[in-house]
Design an enzyme around this catalytic site. Structure first.
Site, PDB file in Angstrom:
ATOM      1  N   ARG A 238       0.857  -1.190   0.000  1.00 40.95           N
ATOM      2  CA  ARG A 238       0.000   0.000   0.000  1.00 40.95           C
ATOM      3  C   ARG A 238       0.890   1.236   0.000  1.00 40.95           C
ATOM      4  O   ARG A 238       1.939   1.262   0.653  1.00 40.95           O
ATOM      5  CB  ARG A 238      -0.916   0.035   1.237  1.00 40.95           C
ATOM      6  CG  ARG A 238      -2.122  -0.861   1.166  1.00 40.95           C
ATOM      7  CD  ARG A 238      -3.169  -0.348   0.143  1.00 40.95           C
ATOM      8  NE  ARG A 238      -4.319  -1.241   0.037  1.00 40.95           N
ATOM      9  CZ  ARG A 238      -4.453  -2.181  -0.902  1.00 40.95           C
ATOM     10  NH1 ARG A 238      -3.523  -2.377  -1.808  1.00 40.95           N
ATOM     11  NH2 ARG A 238      -5.540  -2.933  -0.938  1.00 40.95           N
ATOM     12  N   GLU A 267      -2.239   7.821  -4.686  1.00 38.50           N
ATOM     13  CA  GLU A 267      -2.566   7.240  -5.990  1.00 38.50           C
ATOM     14  C   GLU A 267      -4.016   7.435  -6.410  1.00 38.50           C
ATOM     15  O   GLU A 267      -4.328   7.423  -7.605  1.00 38.50           O
ATOM     16  CB  GLU A 267      -2.224   5.747  -6.004  1.00 38.50           C
ATOM     17  CG  GLU A 267      -3.110   4.900  -5.092  1.00 38.50           C
ATOM     18  CD  GLU A 267      -2.748   3.415  -5.153  1.00 38.50           C
ATOM     19  OE1 GLU A 267      -1.562   3.092  -5.010  1.00 38.50           O
ATOM     20  OE2 GLU A 267      -3.667   2.594  -5.340  1.00 38.50           O
TER      21      GLU A 267
HETATM   22  P1  NAD Z   1      -2.052 -11.373   4.032  1.00 37.28           P
HETATM   23  O1  NAD Z   1      -3.098 -10.896   4.973  1.00 37.28           O
HETATM   24  O2  NAD Z   1      -2.092 -12.785   3.557  1.00 37.28           O
HETATM   25  O3  NAD Z   1      -0.604 -11.124   4.682  1.00 37.28           O
HETATM   26  C1  NAD Z   1      -0.238  -9.951   5.328  1.00 37.28           C
HETATM   27  C2  NAD Z   1       0.837 -10.307   6.336  1.00 37.28           C
HETATM   28  O4  NAD Z   1       1.349  -9.106   6.901  1.00 37.28           O
HETATM   29  C3  NAD Z   1       0.338 -11.178   7.502  1.00 37.28           C
HETATM   30  O5  NAD Z   1       1.154 -12.317   7.642  1.00 37.28           O
HETATM   31  C4  NAD Z   1       0.436 -10.255   8.703  1.00 37.28           C
HETATM   32  O6  NAD Z   1       0.742 -10.939   9.912  1.00 37.28           O
HETATM   33  C5  NAD Z   1       1.584  -9.363   8.273  1.00 37.28           C
HETATM   34  N1  NAD Z   1       1.665  -8.129   9.030  1.00 37.28           N
HETATM   35  C6  NAD Z   1       0.695  -7.480   9.734  1.00 37.28           C
HETATM   36  N2  NAD Z   1       1.217  -6.409  10.348  1.00 37.28           N
HETATM   37  C7  NAD Z   1       2.542  -6.382  10.042  1.00 37.28           C
HETATM   38  C8  NAD Z   1       3.600  -5.521  10.389  1.00 37.28           C
HETATM   39  N3  NAD Z   1       3.414  -4.485  11.210  1.00 37.28           N
HETATM   40  N4  NAD Z   1       4.823  -5.786   9.888  1.00 37.28           N
HETATM   41  C9  NAD Z   1       5.036  -6.856   9.094  1.00 37.28           C
HETATM   42  N5  NAD Z   1       4.053  -7.711   8.717  1.00 37.28           N
HETATM   43  C10 NAD Z   1       2.822  -7.467   9.191  1.00 37.28           C
HETATM   44  O7  NAD Z   1      -2.084 -10.350   2.812  1.00 37.28           O
HETATM   45  P2  NAD Z   1      -1.565 -10.601   1.329  1.00 37.28           P
HETATM   46  O8  NAD Z   1      -2.673 -11.190   0.524  1.00 37.28           O
HETATM   47  O9  NAD Z   1      -0.239 -11.271   1.371  1.00 37.28           O
HETATM   48  O10 NAD Z   1      -1.399  -9.087   0.858  1.00 37.28           O
HETATM   49  C11 NAD Z   1      -0.351  -8.263   1.378  1.00 37.28           C
HETATM   50  C12 NAD Z   1      -0.628  -6.814   0.978  1.00 37.28           C
HETATM   51  O11 NAD Z   1      -0.547  -6.686  -0.445  1.00 37.28           O
HETATM   52  C13 NAD Z   1      -2.041  -6.395   1.356  1.00 37.28           C
HETATM   53  O12 NAD Z   1      -2.035  -5.710   2.572  1.00 37.28           O
HETATM   54  C14 NAD Z   1      -2.474  -5.486   0.236  1.00 37.28           C
HETATM   55  O13 NAD Z   1      -2.449  -4.169   0.705  1.00 37.28           O
HETATM   56  C15 NAD Z   1      -1.425  -5.662  -0.843  1.00 37.28           C
HETATM   57  N6  NAD Z   1      -2.006  -6.029  -2.154  1.00 37.28           N
HETATM   58  C16 NAD Z   1      -1.600  -5.335  -3.243  1.00 37.28           C
HETATM   59  C17 NAD Z   1      -2.089  -5.658  -4.499  1.00 37.28           C
HETATM   60  C18 NAD Z   1      -1.621  -4.923  -5.734  1.00 37.28           C
HETATM   61  O14 NAD Z   1      -2.219  -5.079  -6.822  1.00 37.28           O
HETATM   62  N7  NAD Z   1      -0.571  -4.118  -5.654  1.00 37.28           N
HETATM   63  C19 NAD Z   1      -3.023  -6.699  -4.631  1.00 37.28           C
HETATM   64  C20 NAD Z   1      -3.404  -7.413  -3.492  1.00 37.28           C
HETATM   65  C21 NAD Z   1      -2.885  -7.070  -2.249  1.00 37.28           C
END
Ligand code: NAD
Length: 338
Positions: A238, A267
Site C-alpha cells: 500500500r 494514488e
Molecule cells: P495477508 O493478509 O495474507 O498477509 C499480510 C501479512 O502481513 C500477515 O502475515 C500479517 O501478519 C503481516 N503483518 C501485519 N502487520 C505487520 C507488520 N506491522 N509488519 C510486518 N508484517 C505485518 O495479505 P496478502 O494477501 O499477502 O497481501 C499483502 C498486501 O498486499 C495487502 O495488505 C495489500 O495491501 C497488498 N495487495 C496489493 C495488491 C496490488 O495489486 N498491488 C493486490 C493485493 C494485495
C-alpha cells in the site's frame, strides 16, 4: 433464478465488464456497468439496484451508506481484498459488506519480482535505448541476485510466494512478521529476524504487510538511515507504507539505489486513469517518475487473467450466496482492527 436483481458496478473498465459478464452467465443478474467512482455525488446511479459492486477507490462513507440503504440497496460487494474505503460502523445493520479476500497472490508476487529484475538489470531503460539505435551498455550494469540478501516485510499469502521465488534465485531471504509462520520459513528456507536487523542486512527490501497505524510510513528517513547503502526498496503493498518525500531524499542522496513502486501514497487521484494529454499536478509523483532508477506501475500487480477471473467469480458467488442461499461467505461485519 435471481434474473431481475440489478447489480450496479461502479468504477468499471472494459476489462471488468468482460470478466463479470463471463462469470454472470451462471447467475443471470442484471449487471449495470458504471464508469464513475461511487461517492456522495454518484450514489444516485445505484437507483433500482439491490446490490452495489465497488473497487479500491470507491468511497462508502456514512452519507453513501445512508443513501444506498434508503434507495433499497442491501449488499455492497467489494471486488478487492482491502476495505479501508468502507465505513463499517455506519454500514452495520443497514448494508451487508462482502469482499474477495484472496485472489491469485501469485499475480502480485510475480509482479514484485518483475520490478526487482527490471530495476536491477535495467530492462526498462534498455528497451528505449535499443529502439533509439543506442546499443551502448554504459549505465546498464546490474548485480547478481544470487548470494544477495532480500528482506520480506509481511509473510502472508503474497510475501511467502515472493520469498519462495527469491530463494529460487539463490538469495538469502530474511523476513519480519508480527505473526510469524515458522512452518513456512522452514519449508521455503527463509529466516525470521527483528525488523531493524532486516533493514540493516537486506540488499532488497519488499513490503507485503497491510496498511495499519503501525505500518503507516514505516519507510521514512529514520528507517532508511538504518538500511544498507544502495538498498533497493519494492512496494506492492500500500502506498502509505512509504513516506514518499523521504524516499525521494534517499534517492537523491543515493542512499537508496532503486525503488519499485506499484502503489503510491496519493494514488487515488491518478491511478487507473489516463492523464497523458493534460499532465499531472502532483509534484511528488512527477519527481518520482524522473529517476532512472525508479519504476512506478499504477497498481497493476493484481492485473492478470487469473486474478480478474477469480475476482469476478468470487464476487458473483458472494452475491448469489446472499440472495439465494443466505449463507454469506467473506462477509466483513466487524470494523477493521486499529
Ligand atoms: P495477508 O493478509 O495474507 O498477509 C499480510 C501479512 O502481513 C500477515 O502475515 C500479517 O501478519 C503481516 N503483518 C501485519 N502487520 C505487520 C507488520 N506491522 N509488519 C510486518 N508484517 C505485518 O495479505 P496478502 O494477501 O499477502 O497481501 C499483502 C498486501 O498486499 C495487502 O495488505 C495489500 O495491501 C497488498 N495487495 C496489493 C495488491 C496490488 O495489486 N498491488 C493486490 C493485493 C494485495
Amino acid at each position: 433464478m435471481g434474473k431481475k436483481i440489478v447489480v450496479a458496478l461502479f468504477d468499471t473498465k472494459p476489462y471488468d465488464r468482460e470478466y463479470f459478464e463471463a462469470a454472470n452467465t451462471r447467475y443471470g443478474y442484471d449487471l449495470r456497468f458504471l464508469a464513475p467512482r461511487l461517492n456522495a455525488e454518484t450514489v444516485r446511479l445505484a437507483e433500482r439496484a439491490l446490490a452495489v459492486c465497488i473497487f479500491v477507490h470507491d468511497v462508502v462513507d456514512r452519507p453513501v451508506v445512508e443513501e444506498l440503504h434508503h434507495s433499497g440497496v442491501r449488499i455492497v460487494a467489494l471486488r478487492c481484498a482491502g476495505y479501508n474505503n468502507v465505513d463499517l460502523i455506519a454500514a452495520k445493520g443497514r448494508l451487508r459488506i462482502v469482499r474477495v479476500p484472496a485472489y491469485s497472490p501469485a499475480s502480485v508476487a510475480e509482479h514484485t519480482v518483475a520490478l526487482i529484475l527490471s530495476l536491477n538489470r535495467k530492462t526498462h531503460r534498455a528497451y528505449y535505448r535499443v529502439r533509439d539505435a543506442n546499443f551502448a551498455l554504459q549505465g546498464l550494469m546490474g548485480f547478481e541476485l544470487h548470494g544477495k540478501t532480500a528482506g520480506i516485510v509481511g509473510t502472508g499469502r503474497i510475501g511467502r510466494i515472493v520469498a519462495r521465488i527469491l530463494c529460487g534465485f539463490g538469495m538469502s531471504v530474511l523476513a519480519y512478521d508480527p505473526a510469524p509462520d515458522p512452518e513456512a520459513a522452514r519449508a521455503i528456507g527463509f529466516d525470521y529476524v527483528p525488523l531493524p536487523e532486516l533493514y540493516r542486512r537486506s540488499d532488497i527490501i519488499s513490503l507485503h504487510c497491510p496498511l495499519t497505524p503501525e505500518t503507516r510510513h514505516m519507510i521514512r528517513a529514520e528507517t532508511i538511515a538504518r538500511m544498507k547503502d544502495g538498498v533497493m526498496i519494492i512496494n506492492t503493498g500500500r502506498g502509505k507504507l512509504i513516506k514518499t518525500v523521504d524516499l525521494i531524499r534517499g534517492l537523491k542522496s543515493r542512499k537508496i539505489g532503486a525503488a519499485g513502486l506499484d502503489v503510491y501514497e496519493e494514488e487515488e487521484a491518478y491511478f487507473f486513469e489516463d492523464f497523458s494529454a493534460g499532465g499531472i499536478e502532483d509534484d511528488v509523483l512527477a519527481r518520482l517518475t524522473t529517476f532512472p532508477n525508479v519504476l512506478v506501475t499504477a497498481h497493476q500487480a493484481f492485473f492478470t487473467h487469473e486474478a480478474l477471473r477469480a475476482i469476478a467469480e468470487t464476487t458473483m458467488e458472494n452475491l448469489w450466496r446472499f440472495f439465494e442461499s443466505d449463507q454469506l461467505s467473506y462477509e466483513i461485519c466487524a470494523p477493521p482492527p486499529d
